[in-house]
Each structure stands twice: as structure tokens, then as C-alpha cells.
Design an enzyme around this catalytic site. Sequence first.
Site, PDB file in Angstrom:
ATOM      1  N   ASP A  88       0.827  -1.209   0.000  1.00 40.05           N
ATOM      2  CA  ASP A  88       0.000   0.000   0.000  1.00 40.05           C
ATOM      3  C   ASP A  88       0.862   1.260   0.000  1.00 40.05           C
ATOM      4  O   ASP A  88       2.033   1.221   0.396  1.00 40.05           O
ATOM      5  CB  ASP A  88      -0.896   0.024   1.252  1.00 40.05           C
ATOM      6  CG  ASP A  88      -1.927  -1.091   1.210  1.00 40.05           C
ATOM      7  OD1 ASP A  88      -2.242  -1.568   0.103  1.00 40.05           O
ATOM      8  OD2 ASP A  88      -2.402  -1.479   2.296  1.00 40.05           O
TER       9      ASP A  88
HETATM   10  N1  URA Z   1      -1.388  -6.018   3.655  1.00 35.60           N
HETATM   11  C1  URA Z   1      -1.825  -4.749   3.730  1.00 35.60           C
HETATM   12  O1  URA Z   1      -2.856  -4.477   4.332  1.00 35.60           O
HETATM   13  N2  URA Z   1      -1.099  -3.793   3.131  1.00 35.60           N
HETATM   14  C2  URA Z   1       0.043  -4.017   2.480  1.00 35.60           C
HETATM   15  O2  URA Z   1       0.668  -3.092   1.973  1.00 35.60           O
HETATM   16  C3  URA Z   1       0.511  -5.351   2.422  1.00 35.60           C
HETATM   17  C4  URA Z   1      -0.234  -6.342   3.010  1.00 35.60           C
END
Ligand code: URA
Length: 240
Positions: free
Chosen positions: A101
Site C-alpha cells: 500500500d
Molecule cells: N497487507 C496490507 O494491508 N497492506 C500491504 O501493503 C501489504 C499487506
Amino acid sequence: MERLQKVIADYGYTSRRKAEKLIVEGKVKVNGSIIKELGTKVSNNDTIEVEGNILEKSNKVYYLLNKPSGYITSVSDELGRKVVTDLIDSNERIYPIGRLDYDTTGLLLLTNDGELTNILMHPKNELEKTYVARVTGKITMDELYKIKKGLKIEDRVCEVKNIKIKKYNKENDSTLVSVTIVEGRNHIVKKLFGSLGHKVVKLKRETYGFLTLDNLPLGRYRTLSLKEVKKLYNYKKTSN
Ligand code: URA
């Protein structure tokens, strides 16, 4: 013509120092003959074999990035936000393997090798990733048990290989927790804790298979060695 140990190192097989050791140990062949002399020079036309592996030139590139927050895991963004490929100086058309993310930090691989990407992304190959999350509130033993047993997130159970509470912080009522999962659904860690009412306020990916961040600073990257790439290929299950 270049020195054999330099050529081996340039292929990314190992460091120049280790290449010298392999040469002296008789583990290097040039055009089928063992070469033990360190000064030996080779040309582009020579076939070099190290520990039984023939070195081949390839335009495949592999980078391990410690992604900072504030970067999109993509090669371009229509809103003009910063993307992870901005952080890597490469002449090849690289892209990230999987996604982190915008606000997640940590280990991200980038490559132009589609075959390896498929192997690493295939659920059957069960590549383990460890995340360290700071979540709001205190995680109870009962919740820990539920997570370990496997919580249903949307339509599927999220299989957790390992979960450890690292520390509860009384001052801001939050818990630092490390969780190892194999799956790659978007926002899965946030959804996992969110399903129990804990918001993830910070998230970092610390490992990807056998790869770790070591001391790589945030925003910096390194290339993978040939040995590491081979090891990643080994995640392919023969039944695929
Ligand atoms: N899970 C998440 O919620 N975000 C990420 O960036 C990776 C795994």
C-alpha cells in the site's frame, strides 16, 4: 579480455573475493577446463562454468527495495503521485512483484522477469511474507487464537503461518505485532486486524521468502545476486 574473477562477479554470481576462492578451489571451468590461476583472462566468447552453473548474459534485472511510505506500487500514476520505480535507476522496463500500500514500507522486489513474477505470485508456491504492524488497542489471547486458527476475510480464510505480539504500548494503547502469511490479497493485513476492530496504523514488510531487508535504509535498493534469483526460482512447486 578481462580477469576471470571480475567476469564472474560482473555476472552477479558472487563477489570478486569469493570468485577468487572458487577459482583456487578448482570450482571454475573455462571452455570445459578447470582453471585455478587467478590471473587468467577471458573474453566474451569463452564459456564460464562456476560450481556447475554456466554463466549466461541476460537482460533480466532484479532489485530489492526498502519501500518508503508515500509511494504507489506501480510504474506510473495518473494523478502524478510518486511511484516505486522512481526510486530505481534502471535501463530496463521493471515493475513491482505484487504490491504494498501507499503507506506501507518495507521489502518490495522489482524486476522485468515475467517467469519469476509468476512463480512468486502463484498461491500454490506459498511464499511466506512477514509484516510488522502497529495496531490500535490490545490484542487479546482469544483474538490471537482466532487469528492463528484462520479468520474468514471476505470469502476466504486468511492462513496465518505465524503471529507474535512484540509489545503492547500503554501510552498510546497500541500493539506491535509480527504476522507471517502466504497470500497476497490487497490490504490483507489491514483487513485481518480490521476484522477484529484493530486499525493498522503502521505497516512494514520485513521478509519476502528467504529475503530480508538487513540494514538497507528506507528508499534504498540493491540488486539480487544470481544465487538469490536461483533460490527464488526454487519456490516453484514441481506440481504447478
Ligand atoms: N497487507 C496490507 O494491508 N497492506 C500491504 O501493503 C501489504 C499487506
